[in-house]
Scaffold this motif. Structure first.
Motif, PDB file in Angstrom:
ATOM      1  N   VAL A 204       2.859 -46.923 -60.551  1.00 51.80           N
ATOM      2  CA  VAL A 204       2.785 -45.787 -59.630  1.00 51.80           C
ATOM      3  C   VAL A 204       2.386 -46.266 -58.238  1.00 51.80           C
ATOM      4  N   SER A 205       3.211 -45.956 -57.261  1.00 49.91           N
ATOM      5  CA  SER A 205       2.920 -46.216 -55.855  1.00 49.91           C
ATOM      6  C   SER A 205       3.592 -45.117 -55.044  1.00 49.91           C
ATOM      7  N   ALA A 206       3.255 -45.037 -53.769  1.00 46.90           N
ATOM      8  CA  ALA A 206       3.900 -44.043 -52.921  1.00 46.90           C
ATOM      9  C   ALA A 206       5.409 -44.241 -52.897  1.00 46.90           C
ATOM     10  N   GLN A 207       5.839 -45.503 -52.817  1.00 42.49           N
ATOM     11  CA  GLN A 207       7.273 -45.778 -52.784  1.00 42.49           C
ATOM     12  C   GLN A 207       7.953 -45.318 -54.072  1.00 42.49           C
ATOM     13  N   GLU A 208       7.336 -45.599 -55.218  1.00 40.06           N
ATOM     14  CA  GLU A 208       7.934 -45.207 -56.495  1.00 40.06           C
ATOM     15  C   GLU A 208       7.987 -43.692 -56.640  1.00 40.06           C
ATOM     16  N   ILE A 209       6.950 -43.003 -56.202  1.00 37.66           N
ATOM     17  CA  ILE A 209       6.954 -41.536 -56.272  1.00 37.66           C
ATOM     18  C   ILE A 209       8.088 -40.970 -55.421  1.00 37.66           C
ATOM     19  N   ARG A 210       8.267 -41.517 -54.216  1.00 35.99           N
ATOM     20  CA  ARG A 210       9.366 -41.062 -53.348  1.00 35.99           C
ATOM     21  C   ARG A 210      10.722 -41.240 -54.046  1.00 35.99           C
ATOM     22  N   VAL A 211      10.935 -42.425 -54.574  1.00 37.94           N
ATOM     23  CA  VAL A 211      12.220 -42.719 -55.217  1.00 37.94           C
ATOM     24  C   VAL A 211      12.460 -41.770 -56.385  1.00 37.94           C
ATOM     25  N   TRP A 212      11.438 -41.578 -57.218  1.00 37.08           N
ATOM     26  CA  TRP A 212      11.594 -40.744 -58.410  1.00 37.08           C
ATOM     27  C   TRP A 212      11.873 -39.292 -58.042  1.00 37.08           C
ATOM     28  N   VAL A 213      11.145 -38.756 -57.056  1.00 34.70           N
ATOM     29  CA  VAL A 213      11.340 -37.354 -56.658  1.00 34.70           C
ATOM     30  C   VAL A 213      12.732 -37.158 -56.065  1.00 34.70           C
ATOM     31  N   ARG A 214      13.201 -38.119 -55.273  1.00 39.76           N
ATOM     32  CA  ARG A 214      14.534 -37.983 -54.680  1.00 39.76           C
ATOM     33  C   ARG A 214      15.645 -38.078 -55.722  1.00 39.76           C
ATOM     34  N   ARG A 215      15.418 -38.874 -56.758  1.00 36.87           N
ATOM     35  CA  ARG A 215      16.417 -38.980 -57.828  1.00 36.87           C
ATOM     36  C   ARG A 215      16.388 -37.773 -58.762  1.00 36.87           C
ATOM     37  N   ASN A 216      15.264 -37.101 -58.816  1.00 38.17           N
ATOM     38  CA  ASN A 216      15.076 -35.973 -59.742  1.00 38.17           C
ATOM     39  C   ASN A 216      14.560 -34.768 -58.955  1.00 38.17           C
ATOM     40  N   PRO A 217      15.401 -34.161 -58.102  1.00 41.33           N
ATOM     41  CA  PRO A 217      14.907 -33.138 -57.174  1.00 41.33           C
ATOM     42  C   PRO A 217      14.260 -31.936 -57.851  1.00 41.33           C
ATOM     43  N   ALA A 218      14.849 -31.416 -58.912  1.00 38.31           N
ATOM     44  CA  ALA A 218      14.247 -30.240 -59.562  1.00 38.31           C
ATOM     45  C   ALA A 218      12.943 -30.611 -60.252  1.00 38.31           C
ATOM     46  N   ALA A 219      12.967 -31.689 -61.033  1.00 39.55           N
ATOM     47  CA  ALA A 219      11.753 -32.143 -61.698  1.00 39.55           C
ATOM     48  C   ALA A 219      10.718 -32.616 -60.682  1.00 39.55           C
ATOM     49  N   GLY A 220      11.199 -33.195 -59.581  1.00 35.04           N
ATOM     50  CA  GLY A 220      10.281 -33.643 -58.546  1.00 35.04           C
ATOM     51  C   GLY A 220       9.557 -32.495 -57.878  1.00 35.04           C
ATOM     52  N   ARG A 221      10.274 -31.409 -57.643  1.00 36.02           N
ATOM     53  CA  ARG A 221       9.643 -30.227 -57.049  1.00 36.02           C
ATOM     54  C   ARG A 221       8.572 -29.680 -57.992  1.00 36.02           C
ATOM     55  N   GLU A 222       8.916 -29.635 -59.298  1.00 34.56           N
ATOM     56  CA  GLU A 222       7.938 -29.156 -60.282  1.00 34.56           C
ATOM     57  C   GLU A 222       6.734 -30.086 -60.332  1.00 34.56           C
ATOM     58  N   LEU A 223       6.966 -31.399 -60.230  1.00 36.35           N
ATOM     59  CA  LEU A 223       5.875 -32.367 -60.236  1.00 36.35           C
ATOM     60  C   LEU A 223       4.946 -32.139 -59.044  1.00 36.35           C
ATOM     61  N   MET A 224       5.509 -31.967 -57.868  1.00 38.46           N
ATOM     62  CA  MET A 224       4.675 -31.737 -56.681  1.00 38.46           C
ATOM     63  C   MET A 224       3.849 -30.463 -56.824  1.00 38.46           C
ATOM     64  N   HIS A 225       4.396 -29.474 -57.532  1.00 39.89           N
ATOM     65  CA  HIS A 225       3.674 -28.214 -57.696  1.00 39.89           C
ATOM     66  C   HIS A 225       2.491 -28.336 -58.647  1.00 39.89           C
ATOM     67  N   THR A 226       2.381 -29.453 -59.391  1.00 40.94           N
ATOM     68  CA  THR A 226       1.182 -29.647 -60.215  1.00 40.94           C
ATOM     69  C   THR A 226      -0.042 -29.936 -59.353  1.00 40.94           C
ATOM     70  N   ASN A 227       0.189 -30.275 -58.093  1.00 37.18           N
ATOM     71  CA  ASN A 227      -0.918 -30.393 -57.137  1.00 37.18           C
ATOM     72  C   ASN A 227      -0.966 -29.111 -56.315  1.00 37.18           C
ATOM     73  N   PRO A 228      -1.892 -28.192 -56.607  1.00 39.07           N
ATOM     74  CA  PRO A 228      -1.903 -26.904 -55.902  1.00 39.07           C
ATOM     75  C   PRO A 228      -2.411 -26.994 -54.469  1.00 39.07           C
ATOM     76  N   SER A 229      -3.023 -28.120 -54.093  1.00 37.15           N
ATOM     77  CA  SER A 229      -3.572 -28.257 -52.743  1.00 37.15           C
ATOM     78  C   SER A 229      -2.452 -28.307 -51.701  1.00 37.15           C
ATOM     79  N   TYR A 230      -2.692 -27.693 -50.555  1.00 41.54           N
ATOM     80  CA  TYR A 230      -1.666 -27.609 -49.507  1.00 41.54           C
ATOM     81  C   TYR A 230      -2.361 -27.736 -48.154  1.00 41.54           C
ATOM     82  N   VAL A 231      -1.789 -28.533 -47.255  1.00 48.51           N
ATOM     83  CA  VAL A 231      -2.393 -28.811 -45.951  1.00 48.51           C
ATOM     84  C   VAL A 231      -1.579 -28.161 -44.841  1.00 48.51           C
TER      85      VAL A 231
END
Length: 340
Positions: A204-231
Motif C-alpha cells: 500500500v502506497s499513495a501511488q498504488e492507491i491511485r492506480v487501483w482507484v483509477r482502474r476500478n472507478p466504481a469500487a474506488g469511489r466506494e473505497l474512498m467513501h469508507t473514509n467519512p472525513s472530508y476537507v
C-alpha cells in the motif's frame, strides 16, 4: 493539513508530562554534526514568535540575533535545548507534499469533480455530512465550488495533503489551503484495502492507491467513501510562488525542514531531530509546524517533501521506522522526568 487551535495545542503539549520521556545528549543523536544547522535555524525562526510560552520568548530573541552560519546555529541549539525522546521507538515516518493539479473554474465534461469552500453552517467539532453524502450532492449547487478537477482521486489526495496548486484552464494558478473539516472520523483507505485482502500492508502506497482507484472507478469511489472525513478549502492569494504551503501555525512550511506531528505530545514550533531509516535515510533537524488527521502518537511524524510530482513520488513511498527526538528548553526538558 489540519489546523488546530494553536494556543491550546501548545499548552497541552508543553505542560502535560508524557508517560515516557528520556533526556539525551547531543552526542547521542546520529548524524547531528553533519546537518546544515543554518537551514534549520531559518525554519525555526519562521514560527518561533508564535510560541508564546514564557520560557520560549528569550530563546526566540536569541535566535533572531544568531548568525545564520552552521557553527553559530548548531551552538545556539546546543546551548538552549536538551534532546528529549518522548515515547519508545520505532517511530513511524510518512511523507506529504503540495500537489500541482489541473483544474477549471467552472464545471465541464472533463472537469467534473469539485473541491468546496467551507460551508457557512459548518461548526467546528460538530459532525457534518459524510464524504459519501457530499459526493452525492448534499451541498452541490450552492456556489461553494472553489474549483473543478478531472479526477476524483486527485480530489481525495488533495484533501489528504491539505493544500495544493491548481493550474486553471483560463491560465491562472490558484493556491488552496485547509479551511476546515466535516467533523467525521478519519479512516485510512490503505488500511481498508489491507483489511479487505486486496493488498498487503507493504504493497500500500499513495501511488498504488491511485492506480487501483483509477482502474476500478466504481469500487474506488466506494473505497474512498469508507473514509467519512472530508476537507474544505480556501484560496490563498498572498503567498509567493517560491513559498511552501501554509501549515497549522499559519505560516509557510519548508521542504524537508517541516514535519506534521501530534500536538497532544509535541509542541507546535519545537525543533525535532529526525532519524528516519529505510530506503532513503534522513538525519535532519526539522520543525514541528504542521498537523494531520492521521498523525497520532508520540513517535509519529509526517515529513514535508515539497511541491509537485517529484515531491509526491518521494513522499508517497515513505513508511519508515527510526526515532524522533524533541528539542526542548533545558528546564522544560528536565521537568518531564519523573521525580527522583
Amino acid at each position: 493539513m489540519r489546523a488546530p487551535v494553536l494556543g491550546l495545542c501548545l499548552l497541552a503539549a508543553m505542560t502535560a508530562a508524557p508517560a515516557i520521556a528520556q533526556v539525551l545528549e547531543f552526542e547521542q543523536l546520529d548524524g547531528w554534526h553533519d546537518d546544515t544547522h543554518a537551514e534549520a535555524l531559518v525554519a525555526f525562526l519562521r514560527t518561533c514568535d508564535l510560541i508564546d510560552a514564557p520560557d520560549w520568548r528569550p530563546i526566540c530573541a536569541v535566535a533572531e540575533a544568531t548568525a545564520q552560519d552552521d557553527l553559530s546555529a548548531r551552538s545556539f541549539f546546543e546551548l538552549f535545548f536538551k534532546p528529549v525522546m518522548i515515547g519508545a521507538p520505532p517511530a513511524l515516518f510518512t511523507g506529504y507534499f503540495e500537489p500541482e493539479l489541473d483544474g477549471s473554474p467552472v464545471r465541464t465534461p472533463r472537469y467534473a469533480y469539485p473541491i468546496y469552500r467551507r460551508p457557512p453552517e459548518l461548526a467546528n467539532g460538530v459532525a457534518y455530512h459524510t464524504r459519501a453524502s457530499i459526493d452525492g450532492g448534499a451541498i452541490a449547487g450552492r456556489g461553494l465550488e472553489l474549483a473543478w478537477l478531472d479526477d476524483p482521486i486527485d480530489v481525495y489526495f488533495l484533501q489528504i495533503q491539505g493544500s495544493g496548486r491548481i493550474r486553471m484552464t483560463d491560465g491562472n494558478v490558484i493556491r488552496v489551503g485547509y479551511a476546515g473539516a466535516n467533523g467525521q472520523p478519519y479512516r485510512s483507505i490503505g488500511q481498508e484495502m489491507v483489511r479487505r485482502g486486496s493488498h498487503r500492508m507493504d504493497q500500500v502506497s499513495a501511488q498504488e492507491i491511485r492506480v487501483w482507484v483509477r482502474r476500478n472507478p466504481a469500487a474506488g469511489r466506494e473505497l474512498m467513501h469508507t473514509n467519512p472525513s472530508y476537507v474544505f478549502f480556501r484560496k490563498i492569494g498572498d503567498l509567493a510562488a517560491d513559498q511552501g504551503p501554509i501549515g497549522a501555525m499559519g505560516r509557510s512550511i519548508t521542504t524537508l525542514r517541516s514535519v506534521a506531528i501530534d500536538p497532544a505530545f509535541t509542541p507546535l514550533g519545537a525543533p525535532i531531530w529526525i532519524e528516519k531509516d529505510g530506503r532513503e535515510p534522513l538525519r535532519r533537524l526539522m520543525m514541528a509546524q504542521d498537523t494531520g488527521g492521521a498523525i497520532k502518537g508520540m513517535q509519529r511524524a509526517d515529513i514535508f517533501y515539497g511541491t509537485g510530482a517529484k515531491a509526491g513520488d518521494a513522499a508517497g513511498t515513505v513508511k519508515d521506522p527510526g526515532r524522533m527526538i524533541l528539542l526542548l528548553p533545558i528546564d522544560r526538558a528536565y521537568a518531564l522526568l519523573p521525580e527522583g
